[in-house]
Write a protein that holds these residues in place. Structure first.
Motif, mmCIF file in Angstrom:
data_model
loop_
_atom_site.group_PDB
_atom_site.id
_atom_site.type_symbol
_atom_site.label_atom_id
_atom_site.label_comp_id
_atom_site.label_asym_id
_atom_site.label_seq_id
_atom_site.Cartn_x
_atom_site.Cartn_y
_atom_site.Cartn_z
ATOM 1 N N PRO A 117 -32.874 7.121 1.144
ATOM 2 C CA PRO A 117 -32.542 7.090 -0.289
ATOM 3 C C PRO A 117 -31.305 7.925 -0.645
ATOM 4 N N VAL A 118 -31.071 9.005 0.093
ATOM 5 C CA VAL A 118 -29.876 9.811 -0.177
ATOM 6 C C VAL A 118 -28.624 8.996 0.122
ATOM 7 N N SER A 119 -28.603 8.325 1.263
ATOM 8 C CA SER A 119 -27.460 7.487 1.619
ATOM 9 C C SER A 119 -27.302 6.336 0.643
ATOM 10 N N ALA A 120 -28.407 5.732 0.256
ATOM 11 C CA ALA A 120 -28.348 4.624 -0.701
ATOM 12 C C ALA A 120 -27.815 5.095 -2.053
ATOM 13 N N LEU A 146 -32.169 -0.843 -1.315
ATOM 14 C CA LEU A 146 -32.347 0.023 -0.148
ATOM 15 C C LEU A 146 -32.857 1.393 -0.576
ATOM 16 N N GLY A 147 -32.286 1.925 -1.643
ATOM 17 C CA GLY A 147 -32.726 3.229 -2.138
ATOM 18 C C GLY A 147 -34.157 3.217 -2.625
ATOM 19 N N TRP A 148 -34.545 2.151 -3.312
ATOM 20 C CA TRP A 148 -35.919 2.045 -3.827
ATOM 21 C C TRP A 148 -36.931 2.023 -2.684
ATOM 22 N N TYR A 149 -36.709 1.143 -1.723
ATOM 23 C CA TYR A 149 -37.655 1.046 -0.608
ATOM 24 C C TYR A 149 -37.586 2.278 0.300
ATOM 25 N N LEU A 204 -41.554 8.952 0.509
ATOM 26 C CA LEU A 204 -42.650 9.575 -0.235
ATOM 27 C C LEU A 204 -44.022 9.264 0.360
ATOM 28 N N ASP A 205 -44.145 8.102 0.994
ATOM 29 C CA ASP A 205 -45.432 7.715 1.569
ATOM 30 C C ASP A 205 -45.662 8.290 2.966
ATOM 31 N N ALA A 206 -44.611 8.802 3.590
ATOM 32 C CA ALA A 206 -44.746 9.323 4.956
ATOM 33 C C ALA A 206 -45.458 10.670 4.919
ATOM 34 N N SER A 207 -46.546 10.757 5.663
ATOM 35 C CA SER A 207 -47.295 12.013 5.690
ATOM 36 C C SER A 207 -47.441 12.562 7.105
ATOM 37 N N ALA A 208 -46.909 11.843 8.076
ATOM 38 C CA ALA A 208 -47.040 12.271 9.470
ATOM 39 C C ALA A 208 -46.042 13.389 9.791
#
Length: 110
Positions: free
Chosen positions: A71-74, A41-44, A50-54
């Motif tokens: 990722p913080v929660s994971a 879950l953290g990896w994805y 990181l891929d979100a640019s909107a």
């Protein structure tokens, strides 16, 4: 909830096993699966953030900031699971471990 083990659990198999090594091994396997889930879950979640640019249309805030919660929660879930793994390995085999008690007996009364 993750840290306290308060999430939903089906313990039919755990209760069917005799107390001792069999239950301990099952708890270890379940904790390893939980750790693996949190790591995946953290990896994805990190890749998504990181891929979100909107940016959000109204507030014009980066969407990545919202996705960063994944990722913080994971990471916190992984730390709690690793702590549980360490405790399972180093704790002496004790009768009546809280994880061995059926859910019905540990649920708080409303």
């Amino acid at each position: 909830m993750w840290r306290e083990g308060g999430h939903f659990a089906v313990d039919v198999l755990l209760q069917a096993l005799p107390q001792g090594l069999a239950r301990r091994v099952l708890r270890l396997l379940v904790t390893l699966c939980c750790t693996a889930f949190a790591l995946i879950l953290g990896w994805y979640g990190l890749n998504l953030a990181l891929d979100a640019s909107a940016t959000s249309p109204i507030l014009e805030l980066p969407v990545a900031a919202r996705y960063a919660a994944i990722p913080v929660s994971a990471a916190l879930m992984t730390l709690a699971s690793l702590r549980d793994l360490v405790l399972l390995v180093i704790e002496p085999a004790a009768e009546g471990h809280p994880a061995d008690v059926p859910v019905q007996e540990t649920a708080s009364k409303c």
